[in-house]
Design an enzyme around this catalytic site. Structure first.
Site, PDB file in Angstrom:
ATOM      1  N   TYR A 140       0.584  -1.244   0.022  1.00  0.00           N
ATOM      2  CA  TYR A 140       0.092   0.079  -0.090  1.00  0.00           C
ATOM      3  C   TYR A 140       0.922   1.288  -0.012  1.00  0.00           C
ATOM      4  CZ  TYR A 140      -3.206  -3.737   1.528  1.00  0.00           C
ATOM      5  OH  TYR A 140      -3.587  -5.013   1.782  1.00  0.00           O
TER       6      TYR A 140
ATOM      7  N   ASP B   8     -14.367 -15.825   8.234  1.00  0.00           N
ATOM      8  CA  ASP B   8     -12.973 -15.667   7.848  1.00  0.00           C
ATOM      9  C   ASP B   8     -12.225 -14.953   9.231  1.00  0.00           C
ATOM     10  OD1 ASP B   8     -10.511 -14.427   7.327  1.00  0.00           O
ATOM     11  OD2 ASP B   8     -11.295 -12.854   5.618  1.00  0.00           O
TER      12      ASP B   8
ATOM     13  N   TYR C 224     -12.970  -6.631   5.565  1.00  0.00           N
ATOM     14  CA  TYR C 224     -11.700  -6.739   5.017  1.00  0.00           C
ATOM     15  C   TYR C 224     -11.547  -8.301   4.546  1.00  0.00           C
ATOM     16  CZ  TYR C 224      -6.955  -6.915   3.096  1.00  0.00           C
ATOM     17  OH  TYR C 224      -5.901  -7.188   2.245  1.00  0.00           O
TER      18      TYR C 224
ATOM     19  N   LYS D 114      -2.617 -15.725   8.668  1.00  0.00           N
ATOM     20  CA  LYS D 114      -1.818 -14.822   9.319  1.00  0.00           C
ATOM     21  C   LYS D 114      -1.064 -15.500  10.746  1.00  0.00           C
ATOM     22  CE  LYS D 114      -3.247 -10.236   8.755  1.00  0.00           C
ATOM     23  NZ  LYS D 114      -4.490 -10.280   7.695  1.00  0.00           N
TER      24      LYS D 114
HETATM   25  C1  LIG Z   1      -5.045 -10.372   6.411  1.00  0.00           C
HETATM   26  C2  LIG Z   1      -6.551 -10.624   6.086  1.00  0.00           C
HETATM   27  C3  LIG Z   1      -6.869 -11.370   4.875  1.00  0.00           C
HETATM   28  C4  LIG Z   1      -5.769 -11.404   3.649  1.00  0.00           C
HETATM   29  O1  LIG Z   1      -4.741 -12.101   3.987  1.00  0.00           O
HETATM   30  P1  LIG Z   1      -3.072 -12.181   3.357  1.00  0.00           P
HETATM   31  O2  LIG Z   1      -2.711 -13.156   3.761  1.00  0.00           O
HETATM   32  O3  LIG Z   1      -2.955 -10.719   3.262  1.00  0.00           O
HETATM   33  O4  LIG Z   1      -3.724 -12.723   1.931  1.00  0.00           O
HETATM   34  C5  LIG Z   1      -8.070 -11.763   4.913  1.00  0.00           C
HETATM   35  N1  LIG Z   1      -9.150 -11.692   5.703  1.00  0.00           N
HETATM   36  C6  LIG Z   1      -8.887 -10.865   6.898  1.00  0.00           C
HETATM   37  C7  LIG Z   1      -9.599 -10.848   7.985  1.00  0.00           C
HETATM   38  C8  LIG Z   1      -7.387 -10.548   7.155  1.00  0.00           C
HETATM   39  O5  LIG Z   1      -7.139  -9.969   8.186  1.00  0.00           O
END
Ligand SMILES: *Cc1c(COP(=O)(O)O)cnc(C)c1O
Length: 427
Positions: free
Chosen positions: A15, A248, A143, A277
């Site tokens: 970014y 997610d 997100y 993550k």
């Molecule tokens: C960071 C994140 C993603 C994307 O993961 P990347 O490893 O950066 O592709 C998707 N969903 C959530 C909730 C996130 O915090």
């Protein structure tokens, strides 16, 4: 050119404008919560390197298992072949994850995990003879990643991707759940947000494959913590309309909110769970998409039955070894006491920020501490204060926040909260 000059001329950072590079530190080493910079300065990684290094950097257990794996089998394709690290990790995931999550797809990153989840939902609906169900519902200020389909379910206005609007699939949005986690629940559908969700799902049920959301904590979209009861009710709505429910948990998984998974704050389970993550303890990029038997058997019983996804580096043994080691550390159970202590200390030490001018809100959940300002703050200006504070913080939007490693000591955490209060005064 010095190494840093080379970096600033040629390397794109997340970014950023590559033609106008922001301030950047060169990190030489990391251990525990500490980063060592090229001039020898040591600063605390209060971001857990984007929420991943839950056990601190270079935890000896993870390092050893990855070294051992590197000496045996760094990689082999997963088509037609398998290996112990993948199997061992699978066992640990089944032990820790909500019990209906029985089928595991290994992938490369969080965004890919979301892509896989969305594909699974559509392929499930197609298998059941409902090919028109290929759109998605979600809540605003979410997100879910930076790849195309994941972008389409991020917040359409504040989600960093609005300039791509014309190129994205149109999805279905309702406002984020209005009742915060620590507020009293209301059964009034006009007040708890479920009236709008029900209307959306009912009206579009012939087109919607799945509802995707970040359970309890919206991370990058706003660091907002909402009431888990919303999720219990959303589960019932999805069941009523045969809509797949995707959680997610890429940000919330593995203890961050004080529960192993944010799902554990609710009385329900999703059909599909995305994890990433912190899964390798911040050692390398890796993620998974887990499903229940209903989804797996729905897809498997359809035509062609094969799930149509398979990355080259699927189930990379080094990543599986790192994740297996990270999960073994979680299975010891120390994280629970650590996160509870971090939560209590964050609550006590961030509370004074409420009285500062320009502060709109202070929020804490598990090992997440947020000072929300009433104005946008500059990560670049914050950067200029990091060395003198001895703490690396990278605010975004109006939020000055920390997601410290679970192994952060009380003294180190005090240094982090002092730095956050300092930034709240100067930004
Ligand atoms: C960071 C994140 C993603 C994307 O993961 P990347 O490893 O950066 O592709 C998707 N969903 C959530 C909730 C996130 O915090």
């Amino acid at each position: 050119m010095t190494p840093l000059e080379f970096d600033q001329h040629h390397l794109w950072h997340p970014y950023t404008n590559v033609t106008k590079p922001g301030p950047t530190f060169v990190v030489k080493e990391a251990e525990g919560v500490w980063l060592t910079l090229d001039d020898g300065t040591r600063i605390i990684d209060a971001m857990s390197s984007w929420w991943s290094t839950i056990h601190g950097h270079r935890h000896p257990t993870i390092t050893k298992d990855v070294h051992d794996q590197l000496d045996r089998l760094p990689h082999v394709m997963f088509g037609g072949l398998t290996h112990d690290p993948a199997i061992e990790l699978g066992r640990r995931l089944l032990d820790l994850a909500p019990d209906t999550m029985q089928r595991i797809f290994y992938c490369d990153s969080g965004s890919v995990s979301v892509e896989v989840a969305l594909k699974m939902a559509v392929q499930y609906q197609v298998s059941l003879g409902r090919p028109a169900r290929c759109e998605f519902a979600t809540i605003r200020q979410g997100y879910h990643g930076d790849t195309w389909k994941a972008m389409s379910v991020c917040d359409p206005v504040t989600g960093m991707h609005h300039l791509f609007t014309g190129a994205l699939s149109i999805q279905h949005f309702v406002d984020r759940p209005p009742i915060a986690i620590d507020a009293d629940w209301s059964d009034d559908p006009a007040r708890n947000g479920l009236g709008a969700l029900e209307a959306l799902l009912t009206e579009n049920q012939d087109r919607i494959a799945a509802l995707i959301l970040e359970p309890v904590v919206q991370g990058t979209g706003g660091m907002y913590f909402y009431h888990p009861e919303y999720l219990n009710r959303a589960r019932a709505l999805c069941d009523a309309h045969d809509i797949v429910l995707i959680f997610d948990e890429i940000a919330t998984g593995f203890g961050r909110t004080g529960q192993m998974f944010a799902t554990d704050h609710t009385s329900v389970q999703p059909d599909i769970l995305c994890l990433g993550k912190a899964i390798t303890g911040g050692t390398m990029s890796f993620a998974t998409t887990m499903t229940n038997e209903k989804i797996a058997e729905g897809i498997g019983g359809g035509d062609p039955g094969l799930f149509m996804h398979g990355p080259t580096f699927m189930a990379n043994p080094l990543a599986c070894a790192a994740a297996g080691a990270s999960l073994s550390l979680l299975q010891r159970g120390d994280w629970q006491g650590q996160v509870a202590a971090i939560e209590a200390q964050l609550r006590a030490e961030l509370a004074p920020a409420r009285a500062l001018p320009g502060v709109a809100d202070v929020r804490v959940l598990g090992a997440i501490g947020v000072i929300e300002m009433d104005h946008v703050v500059s990560a670049d200006i914050a950067h200029g204060h990091c060395k003198e504070m001895g703490v690396f913080l990278r605010p975004f939007g109006k939020k000055i926040y920390t997601m410290p490693p679970f192994v952060t000591s009380p003294d180190e955490l005090r240094q982090i909260t002092a730095a956050m209060l300092h930034l709240a005064k100067v930004l």
